[in-house]
Scaffold this motif. Structure first.
Motif, PDB file in Angstrom:
ATOM      1  N   VAL A 227     -21.429 -10.487 -32.507  1.00  0.00           N
ATOM      2  CA  VAL A 227     -21.259 -11.065 -31.176  1.00  0.00           C
ATOM      3  C   VAL A 227     -21.627 -10.061 -30.074  1.00  0.00           C
ATOM      4  O   VAL A 227     -22.234 -10.416 -29.071  1.00  0.00           O
ATOM      5  N   LEU A 228     -21.282  -8.789 -30.296  1.00  0.00           N
ATOM      6  CA  LEU A 228     -21.357  -7.823 -29.188  1.00  0.00           C
ATOM      7  C   LEU A 228     -22.569  -6.892 -29.209  1.00  0.00           C
ATOM      8  O   LEU A 228     -22.789  -6.156 -28.256  1.00  0.00           O
ATOM      9  N   SER A 229     -23.361  -6.906 -30.277  1.00  0.00           N
ATOM     10  CA  SER A 229     -24.447  -5.910 -30.341  1.00  0.00           C
ATOM     11  C   SER A 229     -25.530  -6.139 -29.298  1.00  0.00           C
ATOM     12  O   SER A 229     -26.061  -5.194 -28.727  1.00  0.00           O
ATOM     13  N   VAL A 230     -25.879  -7.413 -29.079  1.00  0.00           N
ATOM     14  CA  VAL A 230     -27.083  -7.671 -28.278  1.00  0.00           C
ATOM     15  C   VAL A 230     -26.854  -7.627 -26.761  1.00  0.00           C
ATOM     16  O   VAL A 230     -27.650  -7.003 -26.053  1.00  0.00           O
ATOM     17  N   PRO A 231     -25.779  -8.262 -26.240  1.00  0.00           N
ATOM     18  CA  PRO A 231     -25.785  -8.509 -24.785  1.00  0.00           C
ATOM     19  C   PRO A 231     -25.426  -7.298 -23.910  1.00  0.00           C
ATOM     20  O   PRO A 231     -24.672  -7.432 -22.966  1.00  0.00           O
ATOM     21  N   LEU A 232     -25.955  -6.117 -24.210  1.00  0.00           N
ATOM     22  CA  LEU A 232     -25.537  -4.970 -23.400  1.00  0.00           C
ATOM     23  C   LEU A 232     -26.603  -3.887 -23.255  1.00  0.00           C
ATOM     24  O   LEU A 232     -26.290  -2.732 -22.954  1.00  0.00           O
ATOM     25  N   GLY A 233     -27.877  -4.276 -23.404  1.00  0.00           N
ATOM     26  CA  GLY A 233     -28.943  -3.268 -23.344  1.00  0.00           C
ATOM     27  C   GLY A 233     -29.120  -2.614 -21.980  1.00  0.00           C
ATOM     28  O   GLY A 233     -29.770  -1.566 -21.872  1.00  0.00           O
ATOM     29  N   PHE A 234     -28.524  -3.200 -20.928  1.00  0.00           N
ATOM     30  CA  PHE A 234     -28.709  -2.612 -19.587  1.00  0.00           C
ATOM     31  C   PHE A 234     -28.109  -1.214 -19.480  1.00  0.00           C
ATOM     32  O   PHE A 234     -28.384  -0.499 -18.526  1.00  0.00           O
ATOM     33  N   HIS A 235     -27.253  -0.808 -20.455  1.00  0.00           N
ATOM     34  CA  HIS A 235     -26.718   0.560 -20.312  1.00  0.00           C
ATOM     35  C   HIS A 235     -27.823   1.596 -20.545  1.00  0.00           C
ATOM     36  O   HIS A 235     -27.574   2.788 -20.352  1.00  0.00           O
ATOM     37  N   HIS A 236     -29.001   1.144 -20.971  1.00  0.00           N
ATOM     38  CA  HIS A 236     -30.153   2.058 -21.024  1.00  0.00           C
ATOM     39  C   HIS A 236     -30.963   1.974 -19.731  1.00  0.00           C
ATOM     40  O   HIS A 236     -31.964   2.662 -19.583  1.00  0.00           O
ATOM     41  N   GLN A 237     -30.552   1.087 -18.840  1.00  0.00           N
ATOM     42  CA  GLN A 237     -31.339   0.835 -17.630  1.00  0.00           C
ATOM     43  C   GLN A 237     -30.502   1.009 -16.361  1.00  0.00           C
ATOM     44  O   GLN A 237     -30.825   0.420 -15.337  1.00  0.00           O
ATOM     45  N   TYR A 238     -29.444   1.823 -16.461  1.00  0.00           N
ATOM     46  CA  TYR A 238     -28.600   2.010 -15.276  1.00  0.00           C
ATOM     47  C   TYR A 238     -29.417   2.526 -14.093  1.00  0.00           C
ATOM     48  O   TYR A 238     -29.102   2.242 -12.949  1.00  0.00           O
ATOM     49  N   VAL A 239     -30.464   3.312 -14.367  1.00  0.00           N
ATOM     50  CA  VAL A 239     -31.228   3.874 -13.241  1.00  0.00           C
ATOM     51  C   VAL A 239     -32.406   2.986 -12.844  1.00  0.00           C
ATOM     52  O   VAL A 239     -33.158   3.339 -11.928  1.00  0.00           O
ATOM     53  N   ASP A 240     -32.584   1.848 -13.524  1.00  0.00           N
ATOM     54  CA  ASP A 240     -33.703   0.966 -13.163  1.00  0.00           C
ATOM     55  C   ASP A 240     -33.367   0.220 -11.869  1.00  0.00           C
ATOM     56  O   ASP A 240     -32.352  -0.484 -11.806  1.00  0.00           O
ATOM     57  N   PRO A 241     -34.208   0.348 -10.851  1.00  0.00           N
ATOM     58  CA  PRO A 241     -33.845  -0.236  -9.554  1.00  0.00           C
ATOM     59  C   PRO A 241     -33.866  -1.766  -9.546  1.00  0.00           C
ATOM     60  O   PRO A 241     -33.190  -2.396  -8.750  1.00  0.00           O
ATOM     61  N   GLY A 242     -34.617  -2.389 -10.467  1.00  0.00           N
ATOM     62  CA  GLY A 242     -34.804  -3.844 -10.374  1.00  0.00           C
ATOM     63  C   GLY A 242     -33.648  -4.669 -10.901  1.00  0.00           C
ATOM     64  O   GLY A 242     -33.698  -5.892 -10.856  1.00  0.00           O
TER      65      GLY A 242
ATOM     66  N   TYR B 167     -21.245   4.275 -15.993  1.00  0.00           N
ATOM     67  CA  TYR B 167     -22.370   4.298 -15.039  1.00  0.00           C
ATOM     68  C   TYR B 167     -22.457   5.657 -14.338  1.00  0.00           C
ATOM     69  O   TYR B 167     -23.520   6.275 -14.273  1.00  0.00           O
ATOM     70  N   ASN B 168     -21.324   6.156 -13.853  1.00  0.00           N
ATOM     71  CA  ASN B 168     -21.357   7.415 -13.095  1.00  0.00           C
ATOM     72  C   ASN B 168     -21.828   8.578 -13.947  1.00  0.00           C
ATOM     73  O   ASN B 168     -22.678   9.363 -13.545  1.00  0.00           O
ATOM     74  N   ILE B 169     -21.224   8.684 -15.149  1.00  0.00           N
ATOM     75  CA  ILE B 169     -21.566   9.850 -15.974  1.00  0.00           C
ATOM     76  C   ILE B 169     -22.989   9.701 -16.491  1.00  0.00           C
ATOM     77  O   ILE B 169     -23.713  10.680 -16.651  1.00  0.00           O
TER      78      ILE B 169
ATOM     79  N   ILE C 258     -26.309  12.362 -17.254  1.00  0.00           N
ATOM     80  CA  ILE C 258     -26.925  12.720 -18.551  1.00  0.00           C
ATOM     81  C   ILE C 258     -28.243  11.984 -18.827  1.00  0.00           C
ATOM     82  O   ILE C 258     -28.992  12.370 -19.710  1.00  0.00           O
ATOM     83  N   HIS C 259     -28.513  10.917 -18.071  1.00  0.00           N
ATOM     84  CA  HIS C 259     -29.691  10.101 -18.383  1.00  0.00           C
ATOM     85  C   HIS C 259     -30.968  10.940 -18.325  1.00  0.00           C
ATOM     86  O   HIS C 259     -31.158  11.742 -17.413  1.00  0.00           O
ATOM     87  N   ASN C 260     -31.819  10.735 -19.305  1.00  0.00           N
ATOM     88  CA  ASN C 260     -33.099  11.453 -19.397  1.00  0.00           C
ATOM     89  C   ASN C 260     -32.954  12.966 -19.513  1.00  0.00           C
ATOM     90  O   ASN C 260     -33.898  13.707 -19.243  1.00  0.00           O
TER      91      ASN C 260
END
Ligand code: HAS
Ligand code: CU
Length: 571
Positions: A287-302, A382-384, A388-390
């Motif tokens: 149930v939970l694996s798929v709907p959360l990929g945005f945590h790889h896109q926190y810095v994506d402006p769109g 999101y803050n942390i 660490i991103h990139n």
């Protein structure tokens, strides 16, 4: 009254059937062993080539530019990094997992595949795709790293090859479903044996998850690289990618969990602590694996902050089934350790069979995953994440997870699987135990260096060996990563040596071939609630949650799609 009698009869039939299933001895036929073995062979060849580049990356971090030395063959750090990521993280895993699942499904359900030709077709499609993607990558025509973000543009054969690998794995999955369906018809009311259940569920999750990259490649990257559309939309392509890219990590992890729950307790001399908890954690992963990929896109402006927030919450939720796993697997291990005579608060840990390389590999993998998992929960904030991103922190995290929890566990599985499939004894088991410890130590040094230098700001995916200036305070950490990488390299090729030694050693008598370890549960699985063996509600919840968390954003990004970015070849 009549209803009660029918229910009782039904329960009795199911109980008898379950007893029968336990009793039937099942031997995997030689032809099927060869089929599974071919998967493992391709996987390990891919791993042995992909791992050649590991120390080169880490030496770059340590400030030594080694690429000029291999320039005649490989053009850049980025080509090496692409081969490292694609071969290790995508090819090794997908082939190993489909092969391992063929075994767990057959052995769990105690029957041959219903349509072996379909599984063969899937395997052949995967191999064709692998060759198709490998050629442009080796020719430096697809140096786009394993995430192949647009607007970097690879040869169309790279995209088509990866698609075929995925489609081949789907076809193998269809073969599993048909086999399961026929088993189910003959065994109504019987709980699906755990190792088969976990494998089927992972395959279903994978087939839902990979719709993201399938759409990305077929509707955008392929027509774009053929010049059929004016450009790509990098934002939308990243959203499609991470729709698949996050659940991909559970496609890697769950086969290790199948082993930790369903096999390791037996290897350790105990039983699975709770069949129900094991199944519940797998359903939660579906149930939970798929709907959360945005945590790889926190810095994506769109992507609006609201949707990032929703998916951040879901990311915390998906850590929960792993916490349940830590509890259940450690409880199973404690049960085994105490049965083996271990006493006191922690004495049971010493009593575990550490001399068995398959066990030590999985225990050490689990210990490092405790830290990798905590790192994941840190990334999810999101803050942390903005800190660490990139940075080098991220490869620090992914080497504790996919390169240790998963890869070291798969090595541990290979230590009984390859002898089982080939009918040979494991070559030098003590060396194999040493190999697992060397991985453990090398990884502590490597990942600690990467995490800390990441916090100091060192970027990921950057050849620091040719950087004109590196802050002096990074140096000791970077050198630490280089040393760790070299130790991991030694450990990897010790593993390959043990595999080759096993393959060329003499066949042993059938009685000496290691059996497939399958753990019994402390309670009869028939007592596991029926709702934990029913697909429809869980599938409905899975699809519903995906639509809720991704639907509005996908609609908006597709409606505002702007196919304008030309392809870049920056290497
Ligand atoms: Fe992650 C980035 C969040 C788990 C892999 N992750 C990555 C990337 C990869 C990756 C490859 O939120 C980089 C992608 C790229 O190239 O850009 N990750 C999480 C979270 C979890 C998590 C919340 N990751 C994994 C697993 C992976 C994996 C598993 C591979 C298999 N990750 C993130 C985020 C990012 C990210 C952000 C983006 C970072 C960025 O900005 O780029 C959780 O699922 C973790 C939960 C796990 C636990 C640990 C439970 C412990 C267990 C061990 C039990 C011990 C035993 C041993 C059995 C809570 C189950 C006992 C032994 C004895 C001797 C007793
Ligand atoms: Cu993720």
């Amino acid at each position: 009254m009549a209803a009660t009698t029918t229910a009782r009869t039904g329960a009795r039939v199911a109980a008898q059937a379950s007893a029968q299933i336990k009793e039937i001895p099942y031997v995997i036929p030689a032809a099927d062993k060869r089929f599974i073995g071919l998967h493992v062979l391709v996987a390990i060849i891919a791993l042995s080539i992909g791992s050649l580049f590991g120390p080169l990356q880490s030496f770059e971090y340590a400030g030594v530019d080694v690429y000029p030395l291999i320039a005649p063959l490989f053009k850049s750090y980025y080509q090496g990094l692409t081969l490292h990521g694609v071969l290790n993280a995508l090819v090794f895993t997908t082939f190993f997992i489909t092969g391992f699942f063929t075994l767990t499904i057959m052995y769990g359900l105690k029957r041959r595949l219903s349509v072996p030709k379909l599984n063969w077709a899937g395997f052949v499609i995967m191999c064709v795709g692998l060759i198709m993607a490998a050629i442009p990558t080796l020719l430096n025509e697809a140096t786009v790293l394993y995430t192949f973000y647009a607007p970097m543009q690879a040869s169309v054969f790279f995209y088509l090859g990866l698609t075929l690998v995925v489609v081949g794995s789907w076809v193998e999955g269809y073969g599993f479903y048909i086999t399961y369906y026929q088993w189910r018809k003959q065994n109504p009311g019987v709980r699906t044996p755990f190792i088969a259940f976990g494998s089927l569920l992972t395959m279903v999750m994978w087939q839902i998850a990979t719709l993201g990259v399938a759409i990305e490649i077929l509707t955008m990257l392929v027509p774009w690289s053929l010049g059929l559309i004016p450009g790509a939309d990098p934002q939308l392509s990243r959203t499609y990618f991470w729709f698949t890219g996050h659940p991909l990590v559970y496609f890697w992890l769950l086969p290790a969990y199948v082993s930790w729950y369903g096999m390791l307790p037996k290897q350790a001399g105990g039983k699975l602590f709770s069949d129900s908890l094991a199944r519940l954690s797998f359903w939660l992963f579906l149930v939970l694996s798929v709907p959360l990929g945005f945590h790889h896109q926190y810095v994506d402006p769109g992507i609006p902050a609201f949707w990032k927030w929703i998916q951040a919450l879901l990311t915390y939720a998906v850590a929960f089934p792993s916490l349940m796993t830590a509890f259940t697997v450690i409880a199973s291990l404690e049960y085994a350790g105490r049965k083996r005579g271990g006493t006191g608060l922690l004495g049971w840990i010493r009593a575990l069979p550490w001399g068995d390389p398959s066990v030590s590999a999985q225990l050490l993998a689990g210990i490092l995953f405790l830290f990798g998992g905590i790192g994941g929960i840190i990334n999810a904030s999101y803050n942390i994440n903005l800190v660490i991103h990139n940075t080098a922190w991220v490869p620090g995290h992914l080497h504790l997870t996919v390169a240790t929890a998963v890869t070291l566990s798969f090595m541990g599985i290979a230590y009984w699987l390859v002898p089982h499939l080939t009918g040979r004894k494991l070559w030098k088991p003590k060396l194999a135990v040493a190999q697992t410890w060397i991985w453990f130590i090398g990884m502590i040094i490597f990942s600690n260096g990467m995490h800390t230098v990441g916090l100091l700001g060192a970027p990921r995916r950057t050849p620091l060996g040719i950087a004109p200036y590196v802050p002096p305070e990074w140096n000791s950490r970077l050198i630490q990563s280089g040393i760790g990488g070299a130790i991991l390299f030694v450990s990897m090729y010790l593993f390959i040596a043990v595999m080759i030694g096993t393959l060329v050693s003499k066949k042993v008598a059938a009685a000496d071939v290691p059996a497939i370890p399958v753990a019994e549960s402390l309670q009869d699985p028939q007592n596991t609630p029926a709702w934990l063996d029913r697909w429809a509600p869980w599938l409905a919840a899975t699809i519903g949650l995906i639509l809720l968390s991704y639907g509005p954003q996908l609609i908006s990004q597709i409606a505002n799609m702007s196919l304008t970015s030309p392809g870049f070849k920056v290497w």
